[in-house]
Structure formats: C-alpha cells, structure tokens
Design a protein around this motif. Structure first.
Motif, PDB file in Angstrom:
ATOM      1  N   THR A  34       0.289  -3.373   1.713  1.00 11.43           N
ATOM      2  CA  THR A  34       0.079  -2.108   2.405  1.00 11.43           C
ATOM      3  C   THR A  34      -0.860  -1.324   1.495  1.00 11.43           C
ATOM      4  O   THR A  34      -0.542  -1.108   0.315  1.00 11.43           O
ATOM      5  CB  THR A  34       1.425  -1.360   2.577  1.00 11.43           C
ATOM      6  OG1 THR A  34       2.309  -2.241   3.267  1.00 11.43           O
ATOM      7  CG2 THR A  34       1.251  -0.067   3.348  1.00 11.43           C
ATOM      8  N   TYR A  36      -2.121   1.578   0.116  1.00  9.55           N
ATOM      9  CA  TYR A  36      -1.976   3.033  -0.065  1.00  9.55           C
ATOM     10  C   TYR A  36      -1.963   3.424  -1.534  1.00  9.55           C
ATOM     11  O   TYR A  36      -1.903   4.600  -1.876  1.00  9.55           O
ATOM     12  CB  TYR A  36      -0.706   3.540   0.619  1.00  9.55           C
ATOM     13  CG  TYR A  36       0.580   3.178  -0.089  1.00  9.55           C
ATOM     14  CD1 TYR A  36       1.095   1.889  -0.022  1.00  9.55           C
ATOM     15  CD2 TYR A  36       1.276   4.133  -0.830  1.00  9.55           C
ATOM     16  CE1 TYR A  36       2.259   1.558  -0.673  1.00  9.55           C
ATOM     17  CE2 TYR A  36       2.446   3.807  -1.485  1.00  9.55           C
ATOM     18  CZ  TYR A  36       2.932   2.520  -1.401  1.00  9.55           C
ATOM     19  OH  TYR A  36       4.093   2.189  -2.056  1.00  9.55           O
ATOM     20  N   ASP A  37      -2.004   2.420  -2.442  1.00  8.62           N
ATOM     21  CA  ASP A  37      -1.873   2.731  -3.863  1.00  8.62           C
ATOM     22  C   ASP A  37      -2.446   1.551  -4.655  1.00  8.62           C
ATOM     23  O   ASP A  37      -2.774   0.513  -4.072  1.00  8.62           O
ATOM     24  CB  ASP A  37      -0.377   2.893  -4.201  1.00  8.62           C
ATOM     25  CG  ASP A  37      -0.155   3.726  -5.449  1.00  8.62           C
ATOM     26  OD1 ASP A  37      -1.109   3.870  -6.236  1.00  8.62           O
ATOM     27  OD2 ASP A  37       0.974   4.227  -5.639  1.00  8.62           O
ATOM     28  N   ASP A  72      -3.094  -1.706   7.136  1.00  8.58           N
ATOM     29  CA  ASP A  72      -3.974  -0.561   6.873  1.00  8.58           C
ATOM     30  C   ASP A  72      -3.628   0.638   7.760  1.00  8.58           C
ATOM     31  O   ASP A  72      -4.384   1.611   7.804  1.00  8.58           O
ATOM     32  CB  ASP A  72      -5.458  -0.957   7.014  1.00  8.58           C
ATOM     33  CG  ASP A  72      -5.825  -1.383   8.417  1.00  8.58           C
ATOM     34  OD1 ASP A  72      -4.912  -1.735   9.203  1.00  8.58           O
ATOM     35  OD2 ASP A  72      -7.025  -1.368   8.748  1.00  8.58           O
ATOM     36  N   LYS A  76       3.466   5.050   4.941  1.00 10.36           N
ATOM     37  CA  LYS A  76       3.145   5.275   3.516  1.00 10.36           C
ATOM     38  C   LYS A  76       1.687   5.699   3.340  1.00 10.36           C
ATOM     39  O   LYS A  76       1.372   6.542   2.507  1.00 10.36           O
ATOM     40  CB  LYS A  76       3.368   3.998   2.706  1.00 10.36           C
ATOM     41  CG  LYS A  76       4.819   3.616   2.538  1.00 10.36           C
ATOM     42  CD  LYS A  76       4.907   2.402   1.634  1.00 10.36           C
ATOM     43  CE  LYS A  76       6.348   1.927   1.529  1.00 10.36           C
ATOM     44  NZ  LYS A  76       6.497   0.808   0.604  1.00 10.36           N
ATOM     45  N   ILE A  77       0.802   5.074   4.132  1.00  6.41           N
ATOM     46  CA  ILE A  77      -0.634   5.400   4.034  1.00  6.41           C
ATOM     47  C   ILE A  77      -0.859   6.843   4.497  1.00  6.41           C
ATOM     48  O   ILE A  77      -1.564   7.621   3.838  1.00  6.41           O
ATOM     49  CB  ILE A  77      -1.479   4.421   4.880  1.00  6.41           C
ATOM     50  CG1 ILE A  77      -1.342   3.003   4.321  1.00  6.41           C
ATOM     51  CG2 ILE A  77      -2.947   4.852   4.955  1.00  6.41           C
ATOM     52  CD1 ILE A  77      -1.958   1.904   5.179  1.00  6.41           C
ATOM     53  N   ARG A  80       0.538   9.359   1.883  1.00  8.68           N
ATOM     54  CA  ARG A  80      -0.293   9.432   0.675  1.00  8.68           C
ATOM     55  C   ARG A  80      -1.625  10.126   0.961  1.00  8.68           C
ATOM     56  O   ARG A  80      -2.110  10.937   0.158  1.00  8.68           O
ATOM     57  CB  ARG A  80      -0.500   8.025   0.109  1.00  8.68           C
ATOM     58  CG  ARG A  80      -1.292   7.929  -1.180  1.00  8.68           C
ATOM     59  CD  ARG A  80      -0.676   8.701  -2.332  1.00  8.68           C
ATOM     60  NE  ARG A  80       0.703   8.335  -2.576  1.00  8.68           N
ATOM     61  CZ  ARG A  80       1.109   7.320  -3.337  1.00  8.68           C
ATOM     62  NH1 ARG A  80       0.213   6.596  -3.970  1.00  8.68           N
ATOM     63  NH2 ARG A  80       2.379   7.049  -3.508  1.00  8.68           N
ATOM     64  N   ALA A  81      -2.191   9.845   2.133  1.00 12.90           N
ATOM     65  CA  ALA A  81      -3.478  10.462   2.489  1.00 12.90           C
ATOM     66  C   ALA A  81      -3.307  11.978   2.616  1.00 12.90           C
ATOM     67  O   ALA A  81      -4.167  12.755   2.182  1.00 12.90           O
ATOM     68  CB  ALA A  81      -3.989   9.864   3.800  1.00 12.90           C
ATOM     69  N   PRO A  88      -6.574   9.092   6.365  1.00  8.43           N
ATOM     70  CA  PRO A  88      -5.849   7.838   6.102  1.00  8.43           C
ATOM     71  C   PRO A  88      -6.765   6.616   6.096  1.00  8.43           C
ATOM     72  O   PRO A  88      -6.599   5.701   5.293  1.00  8.43           O
ATOM     73  CB  PRO A  88      -4.849   7.755   7.262  1.00  8.43           C
ATOM     74  CG  PRO A  88      -4.666   9.153   7.719  1.00  8.43           C
ATOM     75  CD  PRO A  88      -5.946   9.877   7.449  1.00  8.43           C
ATOM     76  N   ALA A  92      -7.048   3.989   3.027  1.00 11.47           N
ATOM     77  CA  ALA A  92      -6.755   2.567   3.243  1.00 11.47           C
ATOM     78  C   ALA A  92      -7.949   1.700   2.840  1.00 11.47           C
ATOM     79  O   ALA A  92      -7.788   0.672   2.192  1.00 11.47           O
ATOM     80  CB  ALA A  92      -6.379   2.323   4.702  1.00 11.47           C
TER      81      ALA A  92
END
Ligand code: AMP
Length: 469
Positions: A34, A36-37, A72, A76-77, A80-81, A88, A92
């Motif tokens: 995923t 996001y990080d 993507d 979570k994405i 975080r975005a 987002p 991603a």
C-alpha cells in the motif's frame, strides 16, 4: 531439474506437492504494497522470499507469471495525504516510485507485471455487480458490503479462532449496521474531498480486498496456482479474497497454494509502521550492501520469523565473506595441469544434488546453505593442499554462479575486481603448511609478508580467510 517440489500450503496446513494448473507454467500472485509511506525491511523480507522462490521455479524450467498488485487507493493513503496536504494521487505516485526504487536496489526483479488498483476500476465494478446479482452484497449508507454468512466456507484459510492476534484483526471495515462483524466493504460511497469513481451503484472507491481479486481475475482468470504474502494478510485479507472470488465464479479453490512468509521482527515483535520499530530499506542500504539483506533472508526458512539485529548482520557479513573468499581462491587457480585426486569432482556432484533436493523440500534454504558451507569447508582443505585443478575450480565457480541466479547474494562483479594476487595466495599456502607443522614463528613471518601486499589472513574453523586491508 527437480520433479517433486513440495511447499507448505496454509490452505491445507501441510507440505503439498506443487501441481500447477498448466504443466510447466506457474501463475503466482503476491500481495504488494500500500503506497502511503516508506518501506521497511519487513516488507523487503516478503519481497525477497518470493523473488528467490520465483527465480528458483524458473531454474526448474517453469515459466512463471509473477503478478503483484499495488494498492494505490486506500484509507491509509487518503489519511496520510490529508496530513501532508497533498492530493492522494500524488502521494501514492511518489511512494510507488519509492517502492520500485527500493526493489531495484534489492535486485528484486522477477515480477512479470505490477498492476495498480486504480487502473482496473471498470473490472472492480464488474466484480461487485456480479456479487450483487448473486445476492452476496448488501447496501449500507456508507458503502456496499459482503455478507459473509452467505459463504459457507468462510474461514477455511485462517481457521479464524486461532488467528485472534491483534495484528490479524486490523483492517476489518467498521460500519455500525453491518449484518456480521466480519462483513467487509466492497465499495465505499463517495464522501467530499476523497477520490471517487462513477459506478452504476453510486460513485465511490473500491474496498481493499476487491482490488486483488479483480487483478488476479483479469490476468489469471478465476483460478490460479499460488497466492503469497506475509502472515499478517491471512486474515482478514486473504480470507476475504477467497470469499469474494469463489462466490463470483463458483470455482474452488481460487488459488491452490497459499504461501505465507514469517515476520521479520525486532526484539521478537513484528516490524511494522504502526509500532514504529522499523528500519526503512533506504536506511538499511546506507549501512549495508543489498547482498547482506538478501542473504540473511535467503538463508532462513521462508515461513519462519527472523529477528533483526546488528549482530545478525555481522554474522551474515562473515558468512558471505567466507563464500567470497572461497570463490576468490578458485578464481586464482592458474595451473592447467590435471590433478588425479577425484574427490572434489565427486563432492561437487553430491552437493549439487543435495542442494536442490533441499530446495525442493519446502524451499528449505537453511538446509541447502548448510550443505554448501560444509562443501566450502571440505574444499578449502583440498585447496590448501593444491588438490583442486583449474577445470574443477571452474565447475565449482559455475555452480555458485548458478545458485546466485536464484538468490542474488553475491556481487560477482565486485569479486572479479578484487582478485587476490597469486603471490599472496602462494604465501597463504606456505603459511598454512607452517601452521600444520606447528612452526608458529615462521607462520607469523609469512603473515607479515602477506600484510606488505595489503592483505590480512584470518584463521577460521573453515580455513584461512584473506581480506584486503
Ligand atoms: P503492506 O504495505 O503493509 O500491505 O505490506 C506489503 C507486504 O509486506 C505484505 O505482503 C506484508 O505481509 C509484508 N510485510 C509487512 N510487514 C512485514 C514484516 N514485518 N515481515 C514480513 N513481511 C511483512
């Protein structure tokens, strides 16, 4: 080529013989990241295990279609975005690039196709429509859910009662009015400021599990050979994938083999972003070469946990140095004359067979590498007595190159540029003979000679190891 390959199958709970849907072809899907990080070495462990396994299957003449998804679009994405104040999609994309950069640096290069979830929205919609028409899906205010009570084999992979660990309970979708606690979301209806796609049942975005079954159906159809991922994904993710796909197609099992890797831990705890106990791949590679991570992962059993520590890395480095040193010695054999002693030829044949026999038995790399180290130890003794000729040295070298095609744990380019001069190798032999004769003073004098050439000799239980100063 090994005929019977056995692997531990989570679905059956035992080692099963690999029988593929199509002869000599393997369809392998492994859950990807995923995005996001940054990615940690726990993520890398799973990626390395399947990279080695796919390369092993290829070495056994299988044509492997290795498919991996990229998540993507996900909660979570979006979260975080929002924290970072970026769209987002951009977040991603940046971490997707980071993932590819990391995989390249780790020589994880066996994936045939990376498939991004957002490229398959029409196919995701089609899967949801088919579930709706068969009566498996129901609508709530916030999304469309799968009713797990309608699927009678729910729990066949995870045997749910044994998997109540906190981590395995994560990523279940929460919604107040769900019919069953384990019902999972197929489609989340659109909310302001979140990415969404038009759909006949209402605009929104896909749930996590449907992304993967859509991608596997697109490339493999409703049934394929192997599904892999870390143990954390057994429940709810993989259970949900089976539930969805088998409900849609009626074909069972969706995947014949389920391979789950053991966790990479630190102080016994799973390395994870949420616990904050992680080392990113980037940070690791600033301190160690990629070969060290690959070798450490490769020499441990793929479905066992491994605990990360600096001392584990030092041990790994030393073990690799033994192999490198051994290969340098082989490379430096200059004499063309044939040696009558046949023992090295025989033992090479024997270890080749044993090495591959261990890999065929549940990809047992710890046993396979133990065989290899025993061979190095024995052959070092022969090398010290000048009992290995150039032809056999070449065959051994070739065997190691072949193994490296599966594991990528040796940097052969580096080996070729750091040859030990023949004068030094001669001196090492002279010194070894003094040591055997217990002539310690003379042995020490030769050591000093060796140092003048810029090399150090370490005496290990497997023989002398030469290092550049
Ligand atoms: P994620 O991005 O968290 O979905 O993880 C991507 C892949 O890495 C999945 O196959 C996970 O199971 C795997 N993974 C995550 N953490 C670890 C860990 N500590 N050890 C081994 N594999 C892991």
């Amino acid at each position: 080529m090994t005929k019977n390959i056995k692997i531990f199958n989570t679905l059956s709970g035992k080692k099963d013989t690999l029988k593929t849907l199509k002869s000599k072809k393997v369809t392998l899907f492994v859950c990807g990241p995923t995005v996001y990080d940054f990615f940690h070495i726990g993520n890398a462990k799973t990626a390395i295990v399947f990279d080695c396994f796919a390369k092993y299957l290829k070495s056994q003449d299988y044509e492997v279609f290795y498919l991996q998804n990229i998540t993507d679009i996900d909660d979570k994405i979006i979260m975080r975005a929002r924290e970072k104040g970026v769209p987002p999609k951009d977040l991603a994309k940046a971490f997707e690039n980071e993932y590819f950069k990391n995989m390249k640096a780790l020589q994880v290069n066996s994936v045939t196709k990376y498939a991004k979830a957002t490229n398959y929205i029409p196919e995701i919609i089609s899967q949801i429509e088919r579930l709706q028409s068969k009566g498996y899906a129901y609508d709530l205010d916030d999304g469309i859910y799968f009713d797990i009570s309608k699927f009678k084999n729910y729990g066949k992979l995870s045997g749910r009662t044994v998997l109540q660990a906190e981590d395995s309970m994560s990523r279940i979708d929460y919604s107040k009015n769900k019919k069953n606690r384990g019902d999972f979301c197929l489609w989340k209806f659109s909310v302001p400021d979140e990415p969404s796609w038009k759909a006949p049942f209402g605009a929104g975005r896909p749930g996590w599990h449907i992304e993967d079954t859509t991608i596997t159906e697109k490339f493999f159809g409703p049934q394929y050979d192997i599904h892999g991922g870390g143990r954390d994904l057994i429940f709810p993710h993989h259970e949900a994938e089976i539930t969805q796909m088998e409900s849609i197609s009626g074909k069972k099992p969706m995947a014949k083999f389920w391979m789950h890797t053991g966790f990479l831990t630190t102080n016994g705890q799973k390395m994870s972003k949420s616990l904050g106990n992680y080392v990113t791949i980037d940070d690791f590679l600033k301190r160690h070469p990629y070969t060290h991570l690959r070798f450490w992962v490769a020499k441990n059993l793929w479905h066992s946990p491994i605990d990360y520590s600096e001392s584990a890395m030092i041990e790994t480095k030393m073990a690799l140095e033994k192999i490198e040193e051994f290969l340098r010695k082989l490379k430096n054999i200059k004499k063309l004359d044939k040696i009558q002693d046949k023992s090295v030829e025989k033992s090479l044949k024997k270890i080749e067979t044993e090495f591959y026999k261990n890999l065929a038995d549940d990809f047992n790399t710890p046993k396979a590498f133990a065989v290899l180290f025993e061979f190095i130890k024995e052959t070092n003794k022969l090398l010290d007595q000048n009992l290995v000729d150039k032809k056999n040295a070449g065959l051994i070298y070739k065997f190691f190159e072949q193994i490296n095609g599966i594991f990528n744990v040796l940097d052969f380019k580096k080996l070729k540029t750091s040859n030990v001069p023949s004068e030094v190798l001669e001196l090492v032999k002279v010194r070894e003979n003094h040591r055997i004769a217990k002539e310690w003073q003379q042995a020490d004098q030769v050591r000093q000679e060796i140092e003048k050439y810029g090399f150090l000799v370490d005496d290990t239980k497997d023989g002398a190891v030469i290092k550049k100063i």
